[in-house]
Design a protein around this motif. Sequence first.
Motif, PDB file in Angstrom:
ATOM      1  N   VAL A 197       0.840  -1.206   0.000  1.00  0.00           N
ATOM      2  CA  VAL A 197       0.000   0.000   0.000  1.00  0.00           C
ATOM      3  C   VAL A 197       0.869   1.247   0.000  1.00  0.00           C
ATOM      4  CG1 VAL A 197      -1.755   1.281   1.274  1.00  0.00           C
ATOM      5  CG2 VAL A 197      -1.889  -1.215   1.154  1.00  0.00           C
ATOM      6  N   TRP A 198       1.924   1.236   0.825  1.00  0.00           N
ATOM      7  CA  TRP A 198       2.837   2.386   0.859  1.00  0.00           C
ATOM      8  C   TRP A 198       3.473   2.616  -0.501  1.00  0.00           C
ATOM      9  CZ3 TRP A 198       8.019   2.279  -0.325  1.00  0.00           C
ATOM     10  CH2 TRP A 198       8.719   3.466  -0.098  1.00  0.00           C
ATOM     11  N   ALA A 199       3.866   1.541  -1.187  1.00  0.00           N
ATOM     12  CA  ALA A 199       4.498   1.683  -2.499  1.00  0.00           C
ATOM     13  C   ALA A 199       3.553   2.347  -3.494  1.00  0.00           C
ATOM     14  CB  ALA A 199       4.935   0.312  -3.017  1.00  0.00           C
ATOM     15  N   GLY A 200       2.256   2.000  -3.445  1.00  0.00           N
ATOM     16  CA  GLY A 200       1.296   2.643  -4.338  1.00  0.00           C
ATOM     17  C   GLY A 200       1.211   4.133  -4.095  1.00  0.00           C
ATOM     18  N   GLY A 201       1.133   4.535  -2.821  1.00  0.00           N
ATOM     19  CA  GLY A 201       1.103   5.962  -2.518  1.00  0.00           C
ATOM     20  C   GLY A 201       2.401   6.659  -2.874  1.00  0.00           C
ATOM     21  N   ALA A 202       3.538   5.974  -2.663  1.00  0.00           N
ATOM     22  CA  ALA A 202       4.836   6.579  -2.977  1.00  0.00           C
ATOM     23  C   ALA A 202       4.983   6.832  -4.465  1.00  0.00           C
ATOM     24  CB  ALA A 202       5.960   5.665  -2.476  1.00  0.00           C
ATOM     25  N   VAL A 203       4.479   5.939  -5.304  1.00  0.00           N
ATOM     26  CA  VAL A 203       4.566   6.130  -6.755  1.00  0.00           C
ATOM     27  C   VAL A 203       3.791   7.373  -7.178  1.00  0.00           C
ATOM     28  CG1 VAL A 203       3.851   5.172  -8.979  1.00  0.00           C
ATOM     29  CG2 VAL A 203       4.967   3.706  -7.295  1.00  0.00           C
ATOM     30  N   ILE A 204       2.602   7.558  -6.606  1.00  0.00           N
ATOM     31  CA  ILE A 204       1.814   8.743  -6.953  1.00  0.00           C
ATOM     32  C   ILE A 204       2.546  10.017  -6.544  1.00  0.00           C
ATOM     33  CG2 ILE A 204      -0.385   9.936  -6.602  1.00  0.00           C
ATOM     34  CD1 ILE A 204      -1.667   7.235  -6.081  1.00  0.00           C
ATOM     35  N   VAL A 205       3.144   9.976  -5.357  1.00  0.00           N
ATOM     36  CA  VAL A 205       3.869  11.156  -4.875  1.00  0.00           C
ATOM     37  C   VAL A 205       5.065  11.456  -5.777  1.00  0.00           C
ATOM     38  CG1 VAL A 205       5.296  12.053  -2.985  1.00  0.00           C
ATOM     39  CG2 VAL A 205       3.151  10.888  -2.474  1.00  0.00           C
ATOM     40  N   LEU A 206       5.827  10.435  -6.139  1.00  0.00           N
ATOM     41  CA  LEU A 206       7.042  10.641  -6.931  1.00  0.00           C
ATOM     42  C   LEU A 206       6.750  11.167  -8.324  1.00  0.00           C
ATOM     43  CD1 LEU A 206       9.117   7.491  -5.899  1.00  0.00           C
ATOM     44  CD2 LEU A 206       9.495   9.864  -5.212  1.00  0.00           C
ATOM     45  N   PHE A 207       5.575  10.874  -8.860  1.00  0.00           N
ATOM     46  CA  PHE A 207       5.239  11.325 -10.209  1.00  0.00           C
ATOM     47  C   PHE A 207       4.348  12.570 -10.198  1.00  0.00           C
ATOM     48  CE2 PHE A 207       6.619   7.055 -11.201  1.00  0.00           C
ATOM     49  CZ  PHE A 207       7.276   7.219 -12.405  1.00  0.00           C
ATOM     50  N   SER A 208       4.186  13.185  -9.055  1.00  0.00           N
ATOM     51  CA  SER A 208       3.373  14.394  -8.967  1.00  0.00           C
ATOM     52  C   SER A 208       4.233  15.616  -9.240  1.00  0.00           C
ATOM     53  CB  SER A 208       2.723  14.507  -7.581  1.00  0.00           C
ATOM     54  OG  SER A 208       2.094  15.764  -7.427  1.00  0.00           O
ATOM     55  N   ALA A 209       3.666  16.564  -9.975  1.00  0.00           N
ATOM     56  CA  ALA A 209       4.384  17.809 -10.273  1.00  0.00           C
ATOM     57  C   ALA A 209       4.047  18.918  -9.284  1.00  0.00           C
ATOM     58  CB  ALA A 209       4.052  18.275 -11.687  1.00  0.00           C
ATOM     59  N   SER A 210       3.211  18.623  -8.291  1.00  0.00           N
ATOM     60  CA  SER A 210       2.796  19.653  -7.344  1.00  0.00           C
ATOM     61  C   SER A 210       3.845  19.888  -6.264  1.00  0.00           C
ATOM     62  CB  SER A 210       1.468  19.261  -6.686  1.00  0.00           C
ATOM     63  OG  SER A 210       0.442  19.175  -7.648  1.00  0.00           O
ATOM     64  N   TRP A 211       4.747  18.947  -6.077  1.00  0.00           N
ATOM     65  CA  TRP A 211       5.836  19.082  -5.106  1.00  0.00           C
ATOM     66  C   TRP A 211       7.166  19.185  -5.823  1.00  0.00           C
ATOM     67  CZ3 TRP A 211       2.397  14.839  -3.562  1.00  0.00           C
ATOM     68  CH2 TRP A 211       1.557  15.173  -2.488  1.00  0.00           C
ATOM     69  N   GLN A 212       8.105  19.836  -5.187  1.00  0.00           N
ATOM     70  CA  GLN A 212       9.474  19.845  -5.685  1.00  0.00           C
ATOM     71  C   GLN A 212      10.087  18.463  -5.478  1.00  0.00           C
ATOM     72  OE1 GLN A 212      10.905  22.341  -7.304  1.00  0.00           O
ATOM     73  NE2 GLN A 212       9.068  23.619  -7.070  1.00  0.00           N
TER      74      GLN A 212
END
Length: 279
Positions: A197-212
């Motif tokens: 579950v953590w890996a799924g959330g981490a992938v979304i975070v890593l591919f988001s352009a809203s954060w540096q």
Amino acid sequence: MIERADQLVLNYVSKAADAAHGVLRPDQRLDFARRLRARIEQERHGSQNARDVAKVLARFGDPVALVEREARRLAEAAAAERREAPDAGKPAPEEPGSTRRFPAIVDDRDAPPGVRTYRRIAQERVGESPGRGLPFAGLRRAAMFSANPMATGGRDARTIVKEHPRETAAMVILVVAALLVPFDLPLLAIFPIPLVVWAGGAVIVLFSASWQPRDRFLGVGAPLLGYTLGGVLVGGLRVGSAPGLEVFLTQFWSVSGTMFMIGTGVGVAWLAYRLLDVS
């Protein structure tokens, strides 16, 4: 940031267009929305700062009031044309609040140079940081779920969630992964379910352009850092003088899950803080 500034403008024009539905004819409604958007872009001066754009929109006032003034202008123009049929080629007189050119803004009004200078300084000081000097003012403003985005500079929590659904979902997934740690769940293939579950959330975070990039790596790395480094440090302290690798591993496994949960909390808090941009 650019998407958020443009979204504020689109939301404002959409509200005005919705208010004009049933009040103005379709062609009048379309022309009104077009002129309103053009005037906003003119006053915006190309700014992509959501806070500056929100201040521009606030100066235009309530979209419903703009529609009412436009309907009144059109009605009076039609009445003037009927009264002055011989002079139909002349443009209809406009009332002081006419929306043909849209309402006068404070900065547009004539004033002595000194007044305009001090007014600009005062507006900049007020607009730079609403609530400056009050403890946690930015966090309180962000927590205003029912706030008007123009009053909060687009930084209330409801607007953030609405404009960043993917990022919000990613943070929720990370929290869910941490909450699953205490449960004795079966493995998924060879992987613990909380890790999947953590890996799924981490992938979304890593591919988001809203954060540096730095914020993304800190957000997803904090749980792993807590699990490994925190587990080693706390587990080592709990071992004390008891020798042996087996004793250390026992203590490590007993605390690493808790440290993973703490790391997840820190990482999600950082991601939320950077997304709200309350600094």
